[in-house]
Enzyme design. Structure first.
Site, PDB file in Angstrom:
ATOM      1  N   LYS A  54     -20.166  10.520   8.805  1.00 51.57           N
ATOM      2  CA  LYS A  54     -20.898   9.463   9.521  1.00 51.57           C
ATOM      3  C   LYS A  54     -21.595  10.035  10.757  1.00 51.57           C
ATOM      4  O   LYS A  54     -22.745   9.722  11.042  1.00 51.57           O
ATOM      5  CB  LYS A  54     -19.933   8.320   9.897  1.00 51.57           C
ATOM      6  CG  LYS A  54     -19.513   7.522   8.672  1.00 51.57           C
ATOM      7  CD  LYS A  54     -18.414   6.496   8.913  1.00 51.57           C
ATOM      8  CE  LYS A  54     -18.020   5.887   7.560  1.00 51.57           C
ATOM      9  NZ  LYS A  54     -17.052   4.800   7.642  1.00 51.57           N
ATOM     10  N   GLN A  98     -12.399   3.042  11.913  1.00 51.80           N
ATOM     11  CA  GLN A  98     -12.136   3.553  10.563  1.00 51.80           C
ATOM     12  C   GLN A  98     -10.778   3.057  10.055  1.00 51.80           C
ATOM     13  O   GLN A  98      -9.774   3.157  10.758  1.00 51.80           O
ATOM     14  CB  GLN A  98     -12.195   5.096  10.587  1.00 51.80           C
ATOM     15  CG  GLN A  98     -12.154   5.755   9.229  1.00 51.80           C
ATOM     16  CD  GLN A  98     -13.437   5.558   8.419  1.00 51.80           C
ATOM     17  OE1 GLN A  98     -14.511   5.285   8.955  1.00 51.80           O
ATOM     18  NE2 GLN A  98     -13.330   5.679   7.111  1.00 51.80           N
ATOM     19  N   ASP A 121     -19.502  -3.050  10.449  1.00 51.39           N
ATOM     20  CA  ASP A 121     -18.726  -3.023   9.206  1.00 51.39           C
ATOM     21  C   ASP A 121     -18.699  -4.396   8.528  1.00 51.39           C
ATOM     22  O   ASP A 121     -18.338  -4.491   7.347  1.00 51.39           O
ATOM     23  CB  ASP A 121     -17.267  -2.640   9.517  1.00 51.39           C
ATOM     24  CG  ASP A 121     -16.952  -1.198   9.173  1.00 51.39           C
ATOM     25  OD1 ASP A 121     -17.534  -0.683   8.207  1.00 51.39           O
ATOM     26  OD2 ASP A 121     -16.109  -0.612   9.871  1.00 51.39           O
TER      27      ASP A 121
HETATM   28  N1  LUD Z   1     -13.193   1.998   7.205  1.00 50.87           N
HETATM   29  C1  LUD Z   1     -14.675   2.695   5.460  1.00 50.87           C
HETATM   30  N2  LUD Z   1     -12.385   3.292   5.406  1.00 50.87           N
HETATM   31  C2  LUD Z   1     -12.505   3.935   4.104  1.00 50.87           C
HETATM   32  N3  LUD Z   1     -17.847  10.131  -0.318  1.00 50.87           N
HETATM   33  C3  LUD Z   1     -15.703   4.456   4.129  1.00 50.87           C
HETATM   34  C4  LUD Z   1     -16.173   6.151   2.384  1.00 50.87           C
HETATM   35  C5  LUD Z   1     -18.100   7.616   2.354  1.00 50.87           C
HETATM   36  N4  LUD Z   1     -13.996   0.685   8.896  1.00 50.87           N
HETATM   37  C6  LUD Z   1     -14.200   1.320   7.766  1.00 50.87           C
HETATM   38  O1  LUD Z   1     -16.603   4.735   4.923  1.00 50.87           O
HETATM   39  O2  LUD Z   1     -16.839   1.824   5.497  1.00 50.87           O
HETATM   40  C7  LUD Z   1     -15.716   1.924   6.033  1.00 50.87           C
HETATM   41  N5  LUD Z   1     -15.439   1.279   7.195  1.00 50.87           N
HETATM   42  N6  LUD Z   1     -14.825   3.460   4.317  1.00 50.87           N
HETATM   43  N7  LUD Z   1     -15.427   5.098   2.950  1.00 50.87           N
HETATM   44  C8  LUD Z   1     -14.227   4.550   2.370  1.00 50.87           C
HETATM   45  C9  LUD Z   1     -13.738   3.510   3.337  1.00 50.87           C
HETATM   46  C10 LUD Z   1     -13.407   2.678   6.043  1.00 50.87           C
HETATM   47  C11 LUD Z   1     -15.715   6.801   1.273  1.00 50.87           C
HETATM   48  C12 LUD Z   1     -16.436   7.857   0.706  1.00 50.87           C
HETATM   49  C13 LUD Z   1     -17.634   8.263   1.245  1.00 50.87           C
HETATM   50  C14 LUD Z   1     -17.393   6.583   2.912  1.00 50.87           C
HETATM   51  C15 LUD Z   1     -18.414   9.389   0.654  1.00 50.87           C
HETATM   52  O3  LUD Z   1     -19.544   9.635   1.040  1.00 50.87           O
HETATM   53  C16 LUD Z   1     -18.469  11.216  -1.011  1.00 50.87           C
HETATM   54  C17 LUD Z   1     -19.103  10.733  -2.311  1.00 50.87           C
HETATM   55  O4  LUD Z   1     -18.599   9.750  -2.875  1.00 50.87           O
HETATM   56  O5  LUD Z   1     -20.043  11.405  -2.761  1.00 50.87           O
HETATM   57  C18 LUD Z   1     -17.476  12.239  -1.461  1.00 50.87           C
HETATM   58  C19 LUD Z   1     -16.519  12.696  -0.425  1.00 50.87           C
HETATM   59  C20 LUD Z   1     -15.337  13.366  -1.088  1.00 50.87           C
HETATM   60  O6  LUD Z   1     -14.213  12.897  -0.828  1.00 50.87           O
HETATM   61  O7  LUD Z   1     -15.523  14.309  -1.834  1.00 50.87           O
END
Ligand code: LUD
Ligand code: NAP
Length: 283
Positions: A54, A98, A121
């Site tokens: 992020k 988070q 969020d």
């Molecule tokens: N909390 C989120 N907790 C977890 N993966 C994310 C997420 C990017 N307050 C709050 O950001 O929105 C949120 N707000 N979350 N998450 C999960 C959740 C939170 C999960 C994966 C990814 C954000 C991401 O970019 C990559 C992908 O799918 O290509 C891969 C990363 C890897 O683990 O290899």
């Protein structure tokens, strides 16, 4: 026929490019630079990874970002105090705590303390309520990103049968609301659902947000369906989705990969909401 892959990574890149342009114009107009505060409590490796991603994305598009990394032993009142400070900090337009937070903390009380106008969020009850009644609001980033993907492939959910697996506040519930708003007929499944495979077989749009590696099998998929895989499951050195991708891609019409599907869209939507918060689009 093999499904078309919905390339979340590429779509997210386009969104970031457009946002970078938009921020450039805003600054030229003398408007403030959008600012995001990210709060990370404890040392969960996955949370750490997402927060780093992020931060990098903010930098790329020109959003000011600051991180508040706090020990897992922090007291509820201390964290509430930090939220109060961020609420009144003029350079911060978006606040993201988070999740998950350590069990010792009251997650909902922390979320409730965030100024709804800075709740990028979309987890604050005001924004959840606004979403439910169809008012403009901050929408949780993951379901917002999924709707963007569905729009990108020009698939109209109206009159279609949508099945969402998982009823979390962060994905499943808001996802069901958004699909309902777009006139899909929505079924929300969870761990007590009797015959999950039979529910899934009805789905023109299938969203899997469970957290069980490759739980959704190819023969659960209606031929030609749009299959959105939200799951991120670390199995050994691999990252697997909730859908058995290799087989499922022969049944689906469209399918998102893991990684490179929903994940990058989540982050792109966060950037978008932060710019909207700065422009006070919703408040
Ligand atoms: N909390 C989120 N907790 C977890 N993966 C994310 C997420 C990017 N307050 C709050 O950001 O929105 C949120 N707000 N979350 N998450 C999960 C959740 C939170 C999960 C994966 C990814 C954000 C991401 O970019 C990559 C992908 O799918 O290509 C891969 C990363 C890897 O683990 O290899
Ligand atoms: P969560 O809070 O862990 O909840 C999981 C949901 O799945 C619950 O509603 C649970 O039902 C349901 N469930 C569990 N086992 C099931 C089964 N056997 N059959 C049917 N339903 C079952 O979920 P989440 O936070 O939404 O996360 C889900 C997955 O998505 C995780 O892998 C997470 O890492 C990933 N995720 C990815 C992103 C992204 O941007 N790509 C964003 C968020 C989450 P009950 O309610 O009955 O317990």
């Amino acid at each position: 026929m093999a499904a078309q892959i919905i390339d979340g990574k590429a779509i997210a890149k386009e969104i970031r490019k457009a946002l970078a342009e938009k921020i450039k114009v805003l600054l030229e107009q003398g408007k403030p630079r959008p600012g995001l505060a990210v709060v990370l409590v404890g040392d969960d490796p996955a949370s750490n990874l997402y927060v780093n991603m992020k931060k990098k994305a903010c930098k790329e598009v020109g959003i000011y970002s600051e991180e508040h990394r706090l020990p897992g032993t922090i007291r509820q009142n201390e964290l509430l105090g930090l939220i109060d400070n961020l609420n009144s900090d003029a350079k911060i337009h978006g606040i993201l705590v988070q999740l998950p937070l350590p069990k010792s903390l009251d997650e909902q009380e922390i979320i409730n303390r965030i100024d709804p106008a800075k709740d990028v969020d979309g987890f604050h009850p005001i924004n959840v309520g606004k979403l439910c009644i169809g008012e403009k609001a901050f929408i949780p980033c993951t379901p917002a990103g999924i709707m963007h993907m569905i729009d990108t492939i020009e698939y109209n959910p109206s009159g279609k049968k949508a099945v969402v697996i998982g009823r979390s506040n962060i994905v499943g519930k808001p996802m069901a609301q958004l699909l309902l708003q777009r006139n899909a007929t929505v079924t929300l499944c969870h761990s007590k659902t009797k015959d999950l495979a039979a529910e899934c077989r009805q789905a023109d749009i299938l969203v899997a947000a469970v957290g069980k590696p490759e739980m959704v099998k190819a023969d659960w998929i209606k031929p030609g369906a749009v299959v959105i895989d939200v799951g991120i499951n670390k199995v050994g050195t691999k990252t697997l989705g909730d859908v058995a991708f290799e087989q499922a891609k022969n049944a689906a019409g469209w399918i998102t990969p893991v990684p490179g599907g929903v994940g990058p869209m989540t982050i792109a939507m966060l950037l978008n909401s932060t710019v909207n918060a700065c422009e006070s689009v919703f408040y």
